[in-house]
Design a protein around this motif. Structure first.
Motif, PDB file in Angstrom:
ATOM      1  N   TYR A 199      23.568   5.097  24.669  1.00 20.49           N
ATOM      2  CA  TYR A 199      24.496   4.696  25.733  1.00 20.49           C
ATOM      3  C   TYR A 199      23.829   3.727  26.718  1.00 20.49           C
ATOM      4  O   TYR A 199      24.517   2.993  27.435  1.00 20.49           O
ATOM      5  N   ILE A 200      22.497   3.757  26.752  1.00 19.49           N
ATOM      6  CA  ILE A 200      21.787   2.931  27.741  1.00 19.49           C
ATOM      7  C   ILE A 200      22.025   1.437  27.475  1.00 19.49           C
ATOM      8  O   ILE A 200      22.197   0.648  28.401  1.00 19.49           O
ATOM      9  N   PHE A 201      22.086   1.081  26.191  1.00 17.01           N
ATOM     10  CA  PHE A 201      22.372  -0.328  25.870  1.00 17.01           C
ATOM     11  C   PHE A 201      23.726  -0.719  26.454  1.00 17.01           C
ATOM     12  O   PHE A 201      23.925  -1.835  26.919  1.00 17.01           O
ATOM     13  N   GLU A 202      24.660   0.219  26.411  1.00 16.76           N
ATOM     14  CA  GLU A 202      26.006  -0.062  26.940  1.00 16.76           C
ATOM     15  C   GLU A 202      25.975  -0.127  28.470  1.00 16.76           C
ATOM     16  O   GLU A 202      26.557  -1.031  29.068  1.00 16.76           O
ATOM     17  N   LEU A 203      25.281   0.837  29.091  1.00 18.44           N
ATOM     18  CA  LEU A 203      25.172   0.811  30.569  1.00 18.44           C
ATOM     19  C   LEU A 203      24.471  -0.465  31.017  1.00 18.44           C
ATOM     20  O   LEU A 203      24.817  -1.046  32.052  1.00 18.44           O
ATOM     21  N   ASN A 204      23.506  -0.908  30.230  1.00 12.93           N
ATOM     22  CA  ASN A 204      22.790  -2.144  30.592  1.00 12.93           C
ATOM     23  C   ASN A 204      23.709  -3.365  30.521  1.00 12.93           C
ATOM     24  O   ASN A 204      23.503  -4.340  31.227  1.00 12.93           O
ATOM     25  N   ARG A 205      24.720  -3.294  29.662  1.00  8.18           N
ATOM     26  CA  ARG A 205      25.697  -4.383  29.620  1.00  8.18           C
ATOM     27  C   ARG A 205      26.483  -4.440  30.934  1.00  8.18           C
ATOM     28  O   ARG A 205      27.073  -5.454  31.285  1.00  8.18           O
ATOM     29  N   MET A 206      26.494  -3.310  31.644  1.00  9.21           N
ATOM     30  CA  MET A 206      27.174  -3.270  32.950  1.00  9.21           C
ATOM     31  C   MET A 206      26.200  -3.612  34.077  1.00  9.21           C
ATOM     32  O   MET A 206      26.532  -3.472  35.248  1.00  9.21           O
ATOM     33  N   GLY A 207      24.978  -3.939  33.682  1.00 10.84           N
ATOM     34  CA  GLY A 207      23.990  -4.363  34.681  1.00 10.84           C
ATOM     35  C   GLY A 207      23.014  -3.287  35.109  1.00 10.84           C
ATOM     36  O   GLY A 207      22.284  -3.461  36.094  1.00 10.84           O
ATOM     37  N   ALA A 208      22.947  -2.160  34.384  1.00  8.14           N
ATOM     38  CA  ALA A 208      22.132  -1.025  34.850  1.00  8.14           C
ATOM     39  C   ALA A 208      20.629  -1.295  34.779  1.00  8.14           C
ATOM     40  O   ALA A 208      19.863  -0.691  35.538  1.00  8.14           O
ATOM     41  N   GLY A 209      20.206  -2.165  33.871  1.00  3.25           N
ATOM     42  CA  GLY A 209      18.767  -2.518  33.801  1.00  3.25           C
ATOM     43  C   GLY A 209      17.857  -1.335  33.519  1.00  3.25           C
ATOM     44  O   GLY A 209      16.717  -1.282  33.992  1.00  3.25           O
ATOM     45  N   ILE A 210      18.333  -0.362  32.744  1.00  2.00           N
ATOM     46  CA  ILE A 210      17.518   0.833  32.450  1.00  2.00           C
ATOM     47  C   ILE A 210      16.541   0.496  31.332  1.00  2.00           C
ATOM     48  O   ILE A 210      16.911  -0.126  30.338  1.00  2.00           O
ATOM     49  N   LYS A 211      15.285   0.942  31.517  1.00  2.00           N
ATOM     50  CA  LYS A 211      14.278   0.704  30.470  1.00  2.00           C
ATOM     51  C   LYS A 211      14.045   2.024  29.734  1.00  2.00           C
ATOM     52  O   LYS A 211      14.126   3.098  30.326  1.00  2.00           O
ATOM     53  N   VAL A 212      13.758   1.916  28.432  1.00  2.00           N
ATOM     54  CA  VAL A 212      13.425   3.125  27.678  1.00  2.00           C
ATOM     55  C   VAL A 212      12.006   2.975  27.152  1.00  2.00           C
ATOM     56  O   VAL A 212      11.667   1.984  26.511  1.00  2.00           O
ATOM     57  N   GLU A 213      11.172   3.965  27.476  1.00  2.00           N
ATOM     58  CA  GLU A 213       9.808   3.984  26.933  1.00  2.00           C
ATOM     59  C   GLU A 213       9.657   5.283  26.175  1.00  2.00           C
ATOM     60  O   GLU A 213       9.653   6.357  26.760  1.00  2.00           O
ATOM     61  N   ASP A 214       9.567   5.173  24.868  1.00  2.00           N
ATOM     62  CA  ASP A 214       9.464   6.345  23.996  1.00  2.00           C
ATOM     63  C   ASP A 214      10.658   7.280  24.257  1.00  2.00           C
ATOM     64  O   ASP A 214      11.795   6.866  24.085  1.00  2.00           O
TER      65      ASP A 214
ATOM     66  N   ILE B 154      13.104   5.228  41.847  1.00  2.00           N
ATOM     67  CA  ILE B 154      12.953   5.270  40.381  1.00  2.00           C
ATOM     68  C   ILE B 154      13.120   6.697  39.853  1.00  2.00           C
ATOM     69  O   ILE B 154      12.428   7.622  40.284  1.00  2.00           O
ATOM     70  N   SER B 155      14.061   6.857  38.915  1.00  2.00           N
ATOM     71  CA  SER B 155      14.281   8.152  38.261  1.00  2.00           C
ATOM     72  C   SER B 155      13.822   8.079  36.811  1.00  2.00           C
ATOM     73  O   SER B 155      13.817   7.006  36.201  1.00  2.00           O
ATOM     74  N   PHE B 156      13.462   9.259  36.269  1.00  2.00           N
ATOM     75  CA  PHE B 156      13.014   9.341  34.872  1.00  2.00           C
ATOM     76  C   PHE B 156      13.845  10.403  34.151  1.00  2.00           C
ATOM     77  O   PHE B 156      14.028  11.500  34.679  1.00  2.00           O
ATOM     78  N   ILE B 157      14.339  10.054  32.960  1.00  2.00           N
ATOM     79  CA  ILE B 157      15.039  11.056  32.140  1.00  2.00           C
ATOM     80  C   ILE B 157      14.333  11.131  30.795  1.00  2.00           C
ATOM     81  O   ILE B 157      14.252  10.130  30.074  1.00  2.00           O
ATOM     82  N   THR B 158      13.801  12.307  30.468  1.00  2.00           N
ATOM     83  CA  THR B 158      13.137  12.482  29.175  1.00  2.00           C
ATOM     84  C   THR B 158      14.033  13.309  28.256  1.00  2.00           C
ATOM     85  O   THR B 158      14.451  14.415  28.618  1.00  2.00           O
TER      86      THR B 158
ATOM     87  N   ASN C 288      15.909   2.309  37.804  1.00  2.00           N
ATOM     88  CA  ASN C 288      15.443   1.840  39.107  1.00  2.00           C
ATOM     89  C   ASN C 288      16.649   1.522  39.996  1.00  2.00           C
ATOM     90  O   ASN C 288      17.214   0.439  39.941  1.00  2.00           O
ATOM     91  N   GLY C 289      17.045   2.513  40.803  1.00  2.00           N
ATOM     92  CA  GLY C 289      18.254   2.362  41.594  1.00  2.00           C
ATOM     93  C   GLY C 289      17.981   1.940  43.020  1.00  2.00           C
ATOM     94  O   GLY C 289      16.826   1.889  43.443  1.00  2.00           O
ATOM     95  N   PRO C 290      18.974   1.656  43.809  1.00  2.00           N
ATOM     96  CA  PRO C 290      20.387   1.660  43.437  1.00  2.00           C
ATOM     97  C   PRO C 290      20.784   0.373  42.697  1.00  2.00           C
ATOM     98  O   PRO C 290      20.252  -0.692  42.983  1.00  2.00           O
ATOM     99  N   ILE C 291      21.710   0.546  41.758  1.00  2.00           N
ATOM    100  CA  ILE C 291      22.122  -0.586  40.920  1.00  2.00           C
ATOM    101  C   ILE C 291      23.617  -0.831  41.107  1.00  2.00           C
ATOM    102  O   ILE C 291      24.413   0.113  41.092  1.00  2.00           O
TER     103      ILE C 291
END
Ligand code: UD1
Length: 422
Positions: free
Chosen positions: A336-351, A322-326, A357-360
């Protein structure tokens, strides 16, 4: 007609790729040619949309230029306007740099409130507050910032935040203002230092570049010069990630200034990527076993650059854990995360934090560039995704990446520019 990129992923890339001159150094440098009428010779100027846009504004003001390969000769002797039209300025936020350049030379300027990437509020209050400290009268009229003054007098200016373009505007004005200008909490980005070095070459007396406080003793007159634009550290960072993304890639990156990328390179080491120095400003990227997760927090230079966080996010989808980017600078830089998630990235954004959560396993899909760096991140994602990825809105990518398709194709990537019929 709109264009799109069509990318077929999972092809190992091999060969050499060269970093172009920095867009964010070329833009203020071109504006600074207004400060002393005459002919300037600028080398390593990237042929990107933002540069062409700023040249259109220069032409409108009365400048003449020749731009061949990466060599720009610009003559500002006949510049006689101090007002930037909305149609040209609305294309890019960097048009705010005309505020400092025109105020410096004419003591009067009219510049529209800027457009640019859709990455948040991006106000210009530091620019306005700083300029008013030179004794300028500033008003907002019909969407324009209007500056008027009889004389520019240096002062001690404290920035609330080390803003890049605000520091650049204040340096340009300070170089032609009476007495001493002191900018506290100044930005330290290499592009700010580059502009300062250019102004010094033009005859300005500037100390403290790359430090918290910049001291400028104003001069009555500056001179035109010849200068070479520094390499683009964000493009270089993009290529480092490109090279690291696929274990089978064998990529050599030329014209990379490692000293401008210390924090991203440290992060790469944590992730398990090392750089082998082959020659001066030439590196080869190597992966050491499986990629490890990390934590990234964006901050002004020398902290981790906000422009590289979307690019690193793509790499971190391939890390094991699990990586975190603030993101601390711009509130909308996670679109861009919404777009990456369309590719299956499953990235969550909290604040302000993205959790990866890799590898994806990324799968190709249609995606849309939401800003310049987001667009580059989606291209990289497409290069490692299964099947075909189509990236829409590529004019945003063309704002800041020179010949991206040609450079990637030369490494063997399957990326095509296609006219969008939709
Ligand atoms: C420059 C770069 C941009 C990069 C950014 C951060 C250029 C042409 N653009 O943008 O590519 O992403 O630095 O490295 O060089 N702020 C205010 N009031 C202001 C000015 C800024 O509140 O008057 C805030 C911004 O909203 C942001 C922070 O300050 O949160 C930093 O922005 P700033 O350094 O000014 O970015 P730019 O100069 O616009």
């Amino acid at each position: 007609m709109e264009k799109k990129y069509v990318i077929r992923g999972k092809i190992p890339l091999k060969g050499k790729i060269e970093v172009s001159g920095a867009k964010n150094a070329a833009l203020p440098a071109i504006c600074a040619t207004l400060l002393a009428p005459g002919t300037y010779k600028l080398k390593k100027v990237p042929k990107v949309r933002d540069v062409f846009n700023i040249l259109k504004i220069m032409e409108h003001l009365g400048a003449k230029y020749k731009f061949k390969n990466d060599y720009l000769e610009i003559n500002t002797s006949n510049v006689n306007l101090n007002s930037v039209p909305y149609e040209l300025a609305s294309q890019m936020r960097a048009s705010i740099l005309f505020l400092g350049a025109l105020t410096g030379i004419f003591k009067e300027a009219q510049v529209p409130l800027p457009g640019g990437c859709a990455i948040g509020k991006r106000p210009v209050d530091f620019h306005i507050k700083g300029l008013s400290q030179f004794g300028a009268e500033i008003s907002l009229e019909k969407g324009n910032i209007v500056v008027k003054t009889k004389a520019l007098k240096g002062d001690i200016i404290v920035l609330d935040f080390p803003s890049v373009t605000a520091t650049e505007n204040l340096m340009m004005v300070g170089s032609l203002a009476e007495g001493e200008t002191i900018i506290k909490n100044a930005a330290k980005e290499p592009e700010v230092v580059f502009l300062g070095e250019m102004l010094k070459k033009m005859g300005a007396d500037i100390k403290g570049l790359g430090e918290d406080t910049i001291y400028i003793k104003g001069k009555k007159k500056l001179e035109p010069i010849e200068i070479e634009v520094i390499p683009d550290r964000i493009e270089a960072g993009t290529f480092l990630i490109l090279a690291a993304l696929n274990e089978e890639n064998e990529i050599i990156i030329k014209n990379i200034k490692k000293s401008h990328l210390e924090t991203p390179i440290l992060k790469l080491q944590e992730i398990g990527i090392i750089l082998e120095e082959l020659d001066k400003d030439v590196v080869k990227v190597k992966r050491e076993g499986e990629l490890k997760p990390t934590k990234i927090v964006t901050a002004p230079y020398p902290g981790f650059p906000t422009d590289l966080q979307p690019i690193f996010a793509v790499l971190l989808t391939q890390a094991n854990g699990i990586s975190f980017i603030t993101e601390n600078l711009f509130e909308n830089r996670f679109l861009y995360i919404f777009e990456l998630n369309r590719m299956g990235a499953g990235i969550k954004v909290e604040d302000k934090t993205a959790i990866i959560n890799g590898p994806i396993f990324l799968s190709g899909s249609p995606v849309k560039a939401t800003d310049l760096r987001a667009g580059a991140a989606l291209v990289l994602a497409g290069l490692i995704a299964e099947n075909t990825t189509t990236v829409y809105n590529i004019k945003l990518i063309e704002r800041g990446y020179e010949n991206l398709v040609e450079k990637l194709s030369a490494l063997g990537a399957d990326i095509k520019v296609v006219e969008d019929e939709s």
